[in-house]
Structures are given as structure tokens and as C-alpha cells.
Write an enzyme that holds these catalytic residues in place. Structure first.
Site, mmCIF file in Angstrom:
data_model
loop_
_atom_site.group_PDB
_atom_site.id
_atom_site.type_symbol
_atom_site.label_atom_id
_atom_site.label_comp_id
_atom_site.label_asym_id
_atom_site.label_seq_id
_atom_site.Cartn_x
_atom_site.Cartn_y
_atom_site.Cartn_z
ATOM 1 N N HIS A 83 0.837 -1.205 0.000
ATOM 2 C CA HIS A 83 0.000 0.000 0.000
ATOM 3 C C HIS A 83 0.875 1.258 0.000
ATOM 4 O O HIS A 83 0.683 2.161 -0.828
ATOM 5 C CB HIS A 83 -0.915 -0.017 1.231
ATOM 6 C CG HIS A 83 -1.813 1.165 1.344
ATOM 7 N ND1 HIS A 83 -3.086 1.183 0.821
ATOM 8 C CD2 HIS A 83 -1.628 2.379 1.930
ATOM 9 C CE1 HIS A 83 -3.647 2.359 1.079
ATOM 10 N NE2 HIS A 83 -2.775 3.103 1.758
ATOM 11 N N GLU A 84 1.827 1.325 0.914
ATOM 12 C CA GLU A 84 2.687 2.511 0.984
ATOM 13 C C GLU A 84 3.571 2.625 -0.257
ATOM 14 O O GLU A 84 3.823 3.730 -0.740
ATOM 15 C CB GLU A 84 3.521 2.510 2.261
ATOM 16 C CG GLU A 84 2.702 2.618 3.538
ATOM 17 C CD GLU A 84 1.723 3.784 3.576
ATOM 18 O OE1 GLU A 84 2.024 4.864 3.018
ATOM 19 O OE2 GLU A 84 0.636 3.618 4.167
ATOM 20 N N HIS A 107 -5.682 6.496 -2.953
ATOM 21 C CA HIS A 107 -6.526 5.425 -2.438
ATOM 22 C C HIS A 107 -7.507 4.976 -3.513
ATOM 23 O O HIS A 107 -7.909 5.763 -4.368
ATOM 24 C CB HIS A 107 -7.262 5.870 -1.175
ATOM 25 C CG HIS A 107 -6.353 5.993 -0.004
ATOM 26 N ND1 HIS A 107 -6.309 7.104 0.796
ATOM 27 C CD2 HIS A 107 -5.429 5.142 0.492
ATOM 28 C CE1 HIS A 107 -5.398 6.927 1.735
ATOM 29 N NE2 HIS A 107 -4.844 5.748 1.570
ATOM 30 N N CYS A 108 -7.868 3.712 -3.456
ATOM 31 C CA CYS A 108 -8.723 3.087 -4.469
ATOM 32 C C CYS A 108 -10.052 2.683 -3.830
ATOM 33 O O CYS A 108 -10.074 2.218 -2.688
ATOM 34 C CB CYS A 108 -7.998 1.865 -5.037
ATOM 35 S SG CYS A 108 -8.910 0.987 -6.319
ATOM 36 N N CYS A 118 -5.204 -0.022 -10.795
ATOM 37 C CA CYS A 118 -3.974 0.482 -10.162
ATOM 38 C C CYS A 118 -2.733 -0.133 -10.803
ATOM 39 O O CYS A 118 -1.726 0.552 -11.005
ATOM 40 C CB CYS A 118 -4.005 0.219 -8.659
ATOM 41 S SG CYS A 118 -5.205 1.254 -7.773
ATOM 42 N N CYS A 144 -5.354 -3.690 -7.753
ATOM 43 C CA CYS A 144 -6.413 -4.064 -8.689
ATOM 44 C C CYS A 144 -5.912 -3.792 -10.112
ATOM 45 O O CYS A 144 -4.841 -3.203 -10.307
ATOM 46 C CB CYS A 144 -7.690 -3.270 -8.399
ATOM 47 S SG CYS A 144 -7.556 -1.499 -8.728
ATOM 48 N N CYS A 201 -8.652 -4.108 -3.514
ATOM 49 C CA CYS A 201 -7.356 -3.552 -3.909
ATOM 50 C C CYS A 201 -6.532 -3.190 -2.675
ATOM 51 O O CYS A 201 -7.055 -2.666 -1.692
ATOM 52 C CB CYS A 201 -7.565 -2.307 -4.769
ATOM 53 S SG CYS A 201 -6.025 -1.538 -5.340
ATOM 54 N N HIS A 223 1.652 4.382 -2.876
ATOM 55 C CA HIS A 223 1.650 5.840 -2.672
ATOM 56 C C HIS A 223 2.963 6.469 -3.129
ATOM 57 O O HIS A 223 2.962 7.529 -3.748
ATOM 58 C CB HIS A 223 1.415 6.183 -1.203
ATOM 59 C CG HIS A 223 0.005 6.022 -0.744
ATOM 60 N ND1 HIS A 223 -1.094 6.415 -1.484
ATOM 61 C CD2 HIS A 223 -0.492 5.507 0.412
ATOM 62 C CE1 HIS A 223 -2.200 6.155 -0.806
ATOM 63 N NE2 HIS A 223 -1.866 5.596 0.346
#
Length: 177
Positions: free
Chosen positions: A129-130, A139-140, A167, A164, A145, A133
Site C-alpha cells: 500500500h505505501e 486510495h482506491c 492500479c 487491482c 485492492c 503511494h
């Protein structure tokens, strides 16, 4: 191919670091691990909150690694962090630099029985996740995702550990190698 540097903010079990490295490599990232521990500075610790100031730590990581030839630098540590206006953060990122705080990803933080496999799964999700970024993803809305926003550890458990299709396409990576 994106080049990623993982840095240890604390003394981490090799199983955690190797799991993260393997997960990201399987997604198509080139990953290196800085074997030296980037020790958390006591000046960054808020003694009233018993947490590290993530904003200040992120700036220190940026200053330390800005000349390194990586697309992303992710610091991972067995610590608890906060950001201005928030009680805690699982992670914090800017373009190219990110942090992941592992304390709240452990079941025992909540007084529950240790679950190592769940802890590793959560760690993979939050590091990915990070990383997203740091590479420019927001954010999705897709609940599966990894870029879906998490306000609790239960939210972390609900989302997947991969980007996903949308992304992945934005990053131009092979999502689930």
C-alpha cells in the site's frame, strides 16, 4: 521496472523482510534490502503518546536516502507511529519515500493470541500500500485492492495484497505474478 529499497527501522525478523522482498519481486519490482538498521532517533519519539512522529521520521529518511538511485524507499519497523491530526498510522508516504509501522498489525497489540501468518499477511498489504503511494497512486475504491484505505486492522484484513487491475495499469506492472 521499478527499483525499491527496503530499510529496516528496527531489528526485524528476516522472515518479515524476506516475505516482503519476495512478495514485491513476484509483482515485478526490483527489490534491494539495506542490511543496516536505520535506528529510530529518540528525538522522534513522543513520550506522552509512546509513538514515533511519522512526519518527522519520513523527512529524516528522505534526507538520508535522497541521493540513492531508487524509485521508492520504504522503511519498515516494529514501532507505533502517528501523524499530525491522527491517533496512529499504519504507514505514511510521500513521492518516493514511505514508512510502515508494524506494531498495530500484530494480534497481540489488541490483547489477542499471536498469529504470525496473519501478521505477515498484514505486513505485505501495508508495505505494498505505501509503495503504491510512493509511486503516485492514491486510495482506491475497490475493496479488494491493496490501495483501499484502512482505518483499522480489520480493514487491512478485508483488502487484498495486490493492486487491482486499474492500479496495476497505472503503474504498468504485472499484478499477480
Amino acid at each position: 521496472m521499478y527499483k525499491v529499497l527496503l530499510i529496516r527501522l528496527t531489528n526485524l525478523d528476516n522472515l518479515i523482510v524476506n516475505s516482503v522482498r519476495t512478495h514485491l519481486m513476484n509483482m515485478g519490482f526490483e527489490v534491494e534490502v539495506n542490511e543496516e538498521i536505520f535506528h529510530l532517533n529518540a528525538e522522534l519519539f513522543n513520550w506522552e503518546r509512546w509513538q514515533y512522529n511519522a512526519d518527522k521520521l519520513l523527512q529524516l529518511v528522505k534526507l538520508t536516502f535522497e541521493r540513492y538511485p531508487y524509485d521508492a524507499v520504504i522503511g519498515i519497523g516494529e514501532a507505533d507511529g502517528f501523524s499530525d491530526g491522527l491517533n496512529f498510522v499504519f504507514g505514511l508516504s510521500t513521492k518516493k519515500y514511505g514508512l510502515v509501522f508494524l506494531s498495530r498489525l500484530k494480534e497481540e497489540f489488541y490483547g489477542r493470541v499471536i498469529n504470525s501468518s496473519l501478521y505477515i499477511e498484514r505486513t505485505l498489504k501495508e508495505v505494498t500500500h505505501e509503495l503504491g503511494h510512493t509511486l503516485g497512486l492514491g486510495h482506491c475504491n475497490n475493496k479488494e485492492c491493496v490501495m483501499n484505505f484502512s482505518v483499522s486492522v480489520e480493514d487491512v484484513d478485508k483488502k487484498g495484497k495486490y493492486f487491482c487491475t486499474s492500479c496495476s495499469d497505472k503503474l504498468n506492472i504485472n499484478n499477480k505474478s
